[in-house]
Structure formats: structure tokens, C-alpha cells
Scaffold this motif. Structure first.
Motif, PDB file in Angstrom:
ATOM      1  N   MET A  24       0.803  -1.227   0.000  1.00 13.47           N
ATOM      2  CA  MET A  24       0.000   0.000   0.000  1.00 13.47           C
ATOM      3  C   MET A  24       0.839   1.282   0.000  1.00 13.47           C
ATOM      4  O   MET A  24       0.596   2.178  -0.819  1.00 13.47           O
ATOM      5  CB  MET A  24      -0.980  -0.010   1.166  1.00 13.47           C
ATOM      6  CG  MET A  24      -1.936   1.167   1.118  1.00 13.47           C
ATOM      7  SD  MET A  24      -3.243   1.022   2.346  1.00 13.47           S
ATOM      8  CE  MET A  24      -4.044   2.622   2.147  1.00 13.47           C
ATOM      9  N   PRO A  25       1.831   1.435   0.886  1.00 12.35           N
ATOM     10  CA  PRO A  25       2.623   2.675   0.847  1.00 12.35           C
ATOM     11  C   PRO A  25       3.436   2.822  -0.437  1.00 12.35           C
ATOM     12  O   PRO A  25       3.669   3.944  -0.896  1.00 12.35           O
ATOM     13  CB  PRO A  25       3.534   2.559   2.075  1.00 12.35           C
ATOM     14  CG  PRO A  25       3.531   1.116   2.437  1.00 12.35           C
ATOM     15  CD  PRO A  25       2.207   0.590   2.039  1.00 12.35           C
ATOM     16  N   GLN A  28       1.022   4.181  -2.856  1.00  9.87           N
ATOM     17  CA  GLN A  28       0.660   5.566  -2.540  1.00  9.87           C
ATOM     18  C   GLN A  28       1.731   6.536  -2.999  1.00  9.87           C
ATOM     19  O   GLN A  28       1.432   7.677  -3.389  1.00  9.87           O
ATOM     20  CB  GLN A  28       0.408   5.711  -1.045  1.00  9.87           C
ATOM     21  CG  GLN A  28      -0.262   7.028  -0.663  1.00  9.87           C
ATOM     22  CD  GLN A  28      -1.667   7.156  -1.224  1.00  9.87           C
ATOM     23  OE1 GLN A  28      -2.607   6.565  -0.726  1.00  9.87           O
ATOM     24  NE2 GLN A  28      -1.814   7.943  -2.298  1.00  9.87           N
ATOM     25  N   GLU A  29       2.985   6.089  -2.980  1.00  4.40           N
ATOM     26  CA  GLU A  29       4.093   6.932  -3.450  1.00  4.40           C
ATOM     27  C   GLU A  29       3.989   7.243  -4.937  1.00  4.40           C
ATOM     28  O   GLU A  29       4.548   8.226  -5.407  1.00  4.40           O
ATOM     29  CB  GLU A  29       5.433   6.238  -3.196  1.00  4.40           C
ATOM     30  CG  GLU A  29       5.842   6.136  -1.745  1.00  4.40           C
ATOM     31  CD  GLU A  29       7.101   5.311  -1.573  1.00  4.40           C
ATOM     32  OE1 GLU A  29       7.595   4.755  -2.590  1.00  4.40           O
ATOM     33  OE2 GLU A  29       7.591   5.216  -0.433  1.00  4.40           O
ATOM     34  N   THR A  31       1.062   7.617  -6.762  1.00  2.00           N
ATOM     35  CA  THR A  31      -0.189   8.199  -7.234  1.00  2.00           C
ATOM     36  C   THR A  31      -0.640   9.339  -6.329  1.00  2.00           C
ATOM     37  O   THR A  31      -0.325   9.366  -5.134  1.00  2.00           O
ATOM     38  CB  THR A  31      -1.301   7.135  -7.310  1.00  2.00           C
ATOM     39  OG1 THR A  31      -2.489   7.724  -7.850  1.00  2.00           O
ATOM     40  CG2 THR A  31      -1.615   6.557  -5.942  1.00  2.00           C
ATOM     41  N   ASN A  32      -1.403  10.263  -6.914  1.00  4.67           N
ATOM     42  CA  ASN A  32      -2.005  11.337  -6.141  1.00  4.67           C
ATOM     43  C   ASN A  32      -3.389  10.947  -5.630  1.00  4.67           C
ATOM     44  O   ASN A  32      -3.997  11.690  -4.863  1.00  4.67           O
ATOM     45  CB  ASN A  32      -2.111  12.602  -7.001  1.00  4.67           C
ATOM     46  CG  ASN A  32      -0.748  13.205  -7.303  1.00  4.67           C
ATOM     47  OD1 ASN A  32       0.102  13.306  -6.416  1.00  4.67           O
ATOM     48  ND2 ASN A  32      -0.537  13.609  -8.547  1.00  4.67           N
ATOM     49  N   LYS A  33      -3.889   9.799  -6.079  1.00  4.47           N
ATOM     50  CA  LYS A  33      -5.193   9.335  -5.643  1.00  4.47           C
ATOM     51  C   LYS A  33      -5.108   8.728  -4.237  1.00  4.47           C
ATOM     52  O   LYS A  33      -4.110   8.109  -3.891  1.00  4.47           O
ATOM     53  CB  LYS A  33      -5.741   8.283  -6.610  1.00  4.47           C
ATOM     54  CG  LYS A  33      -6.174   8.831  -7.960  1.00  4.47           C
ATOM     55  CD  LYS A  33      -6.745   7.729  -8.822  1.00  4.47           C
ATOM     56  CE  LYS A  33      -7.302   8.258 -10.131  1.00  4.47           C
ATOM     57  NZ  LYS A  33      -8.521   9.065  -9.933  1.00  4.47           N
ATOM     58  N   GLU A  34      -6.157   8.896  -3.484  1.00  2.48           N
ATOM     59  CA  GLU A  34      -6.215   8.267  -2.168  1.00  2.48           C
ATOM     60  C   GLU A  34      -6.453   6.772  -2.335  1.00  2.48           C
ATOM     61  O   GLU A  34      -7.246   6.350  -3.173  1.00  2.48           O
ATOM     62  CB  GLU A  34      -7.340   8.875  -1.327  1.00  2.48           C
ATOM     63  CG  GLU A  34      -7.428   8.291   0.081  1.00  2.48           C
ATOM     64  CD  GLU A  34      -8.536   8.912   0.903  1.00  2.48           C
ATOM     65  OE1 GLU A  34      -8.940   8.288   1.904  1.00  2.48           O
ATOM     66  OE2 GLU A  34      -9.002  10.018   0.539  1.00  2.48           O
ATOM     67  N   ILE A  35      -5.763   5.970  -1.520  1.00  5.17           N
ATOM     68  CA  ILE A  35      -5.911   4.520  -1.570  1.00  5.17           C
ATOM     69  C   ILE A  35      -6.607   4.053  -0.295  1.00  5.17           C
ATOM     70  O   ILE A  35      -6.223   4.424   0.813  1.00  5.17           O
ATOM     71  CB  ILE A  35      -4.544   3.817  -1.717  1.00  5.17           C
ATOM     72  CG1 ILE A  35      -3.853   4.267  -3.004  1.00  5.17           C
ATOM     73  CG2 ILE A  35      -4.718   2.303  -1.709  1.00  5.17           C
ATOM     74  CD1 ILE A  35      -2.457   3.684  -3.194  1.00  5.17           C
ATOM     75  N   LYS A  91     -11.331   7.137  -5.913  1.00  6.91           N
ATOM     76  CA  LYS A  91     -10.175   6.632  -5.180  1.00  6.91           C
ATOM     77  C   LYS A  91      -9.784   5.231  -5.666  1.00  6.91           C
ATOM     78  O   LYS A  91     -10.463   4.640  -6.502  1.00  6.91           O
ATOM     79  CB  LYS A  91     -10.485   6.593  -3.685  1.00  6.91           C
ATOM     80  CG  LYS A  91     -10.834   7.952  -3.097  1.00  6.91           C
ATOM     81  CD  LYS A  91     -11.272   7.832  -1.651  1.00  6.91           C
ATOM     82  CE  LYS A  91     -11.694   9.182  -1.077  1.00  6.91           C
ATOM     83  NZ  LYS A  91     -12.185   9.065   0.319  1.00  6.91           N
TER      84      LYS A  91
END
Length: 216
Positions: A24-25, A28-29, A31-35, A91
Motif C-alpha cells: 500500500m505505501p 501511494q508513493e 499516485t495522487n489518488k487516495e488509496i 479513489k
């Protein structure tokens, strides 16, 4: 813009939950989308209550079809409470298990019938399949050995099933993977954990290059 839905599947002991927490992290690094990360059975208050019933080691008398229906009910509530709102907000939705688990475990493992369990879940999910499913491929022997090593004494009701049950689950998963080559991508989960995470990351980034391209 609608979000994307990725599910993660595998037999018991595949290590997908551990891999997901590391993955997950890394996603997240990129993309600008929330996960949003969730799980099944569970993921929302009502679904978590159903999870406790399903996996309780004291509920050994539970009928196989009751079990299948409870999974479908938990899935429906999870879909309504978590998955669809997440996707509607654009998201990224990551779910630790989804519909394929029921087809493999109840349809194959419990021998209710993959077609029959599939139909129950078609009603529950109303056409909302993942955009991508990553299958963590590990043999029952390896998976169960990991479980016994990692949490002896804390195994849930399904993990305690005989090896024949787990072999049927594995065979059913193999059939599902073969039948859905566009949606489901299998990775070797018997590798070192970091390599498993890297393989999953590669599959996701290659499938959605326009979403996970931050910093590339």
C-alpha cells in the motif's frame, strides 16, 4: 472520474495480507489518488459482525450453505458501505479477498458447487467485479505450514479444515484463474516476501500506468 478496484486472493497462508500492508505505501508513493485498504469478510461494521460468526471456531455446526450466504451478505454490505463510495469518489480500492474467495472456498472447498455459489454472489455484487485481481499462488502444504508456524493456537474455523478441503480450494482457485486471464494475474507467493511485493507492484503499475506514474 470513477476509481479503480483491485482485489487480492489466495489460499490460507499465501501471505497476501502481509504483502498488502507493505504494498500500500509503495502504491501511494506513485499516485495522487487516495488509496483505501479493506478486507473480506468484514471491512464495515455490519460485515465485521458477520465475520465473527463465520470464523468463530465454536460454530462448527454451521451449515455449508449458511456459511456461503453469510459470506455473500457480508460482501454485499461491504460493497455498499465501503467499495462503491470509494470508487464513486475516484479513489483506489484495495480489498483483501472478494467474490473469488467464496467460489473457491464454499463452491470448491465445501463442494456446494462453484456455479451455485457464483450465482449467490452475482446477486450480492450486482455486476461490480474488480478491475484487477492479483492471485497469490501458494500450495496448500506450504500455506498451512506457514499458518502453523506463525500463529499456532489462533487458527480460525476454515484454517482448521483438513488438507483435502484446502486442496479443493486450491484447485478451484486454479480454475478461476484460468477462466479469467484478463482480470486475474497470478504471482508466485512462495518466493521471498519482498519479491512477492515487488511482483504485485509491477503487475499493478503495468495495468494502470496512468494512475501509478507519480515520480516515474
Amino acid at each position: 472520474m470513477p476509481g479503480i478496484f483491485i482485489s487480492f486472493e489466495g489460499p490460507d497462508g499465501a501471505g497476501k495480507t502481509t504483502a498488502l500492508n507493505k504494498l500500500m505505501p509503495l502504491l501511494q508513493e506513485r499516485t495522487n489518488k487516495e488509496i483505501v485498504l479493506s478486507r473480506e469478510p468484514g471491512g464495515s461494521p455490519i460485515s465485521e459482525k458477520i465475520r465473527k460468526i463465520i470464523l468463530d471456531i465454536h460454530d462448527q455446526e454451521m451449515d455449508d450453505r449458511t456459511e456461503a450466504l453469510l459470506y455473500a451478505a457480508a460482501r454485499r454490505q461491504h460493497l455498499i458501505d465501503v467499495i462503491l463510495p470509494t470508487l464513486n469518489e475516484g479513489k483506489v480500492m484495495l480489498s483483501d479477498r472478494f467474490v473469488d474467495s467464496s467460489i473457491a472456498y464454499q463452491g470448491g472447498g465445501r463442494q456446494i458447487g462453484t456455479k451455485e455459489v457464483g450465482e449467490i454472489n452475482d446477486f450480492a455484487i450486482d455486476g461490480h467485479l474488480p478491475d484487477l485481481t492479483i492471485y497469490f499462488d501458494v500450495t496448500p502444504e506450504v500455506g498451512l505450514a506457514r499458518i502453523k508456524k506463525d500463529h499456532e493456537g489462533a487458527m480460525d474455523r476454515l484454517e482448521k479444515e483438513a488438507i483435502d478441503f484446502h486442496n479443493r480450494v486450491y484447485d478451484s482457485y486454479m480454475d478461476i484463474v484460468k477462466a479469467n486471464p484478463d482480470r486475474i494475474k497470478a504471482i508466485n507467493a512462495q518466493q521471498a516476501p519482498d519479491q512477492v511485493v515487488q511482483d504485485a507492484l509491477t503487475v499493478i503499475v503495468n495495468r494502470f500506468p496512468n494512475i501509478f506514474n507519480k515520480g516515474e
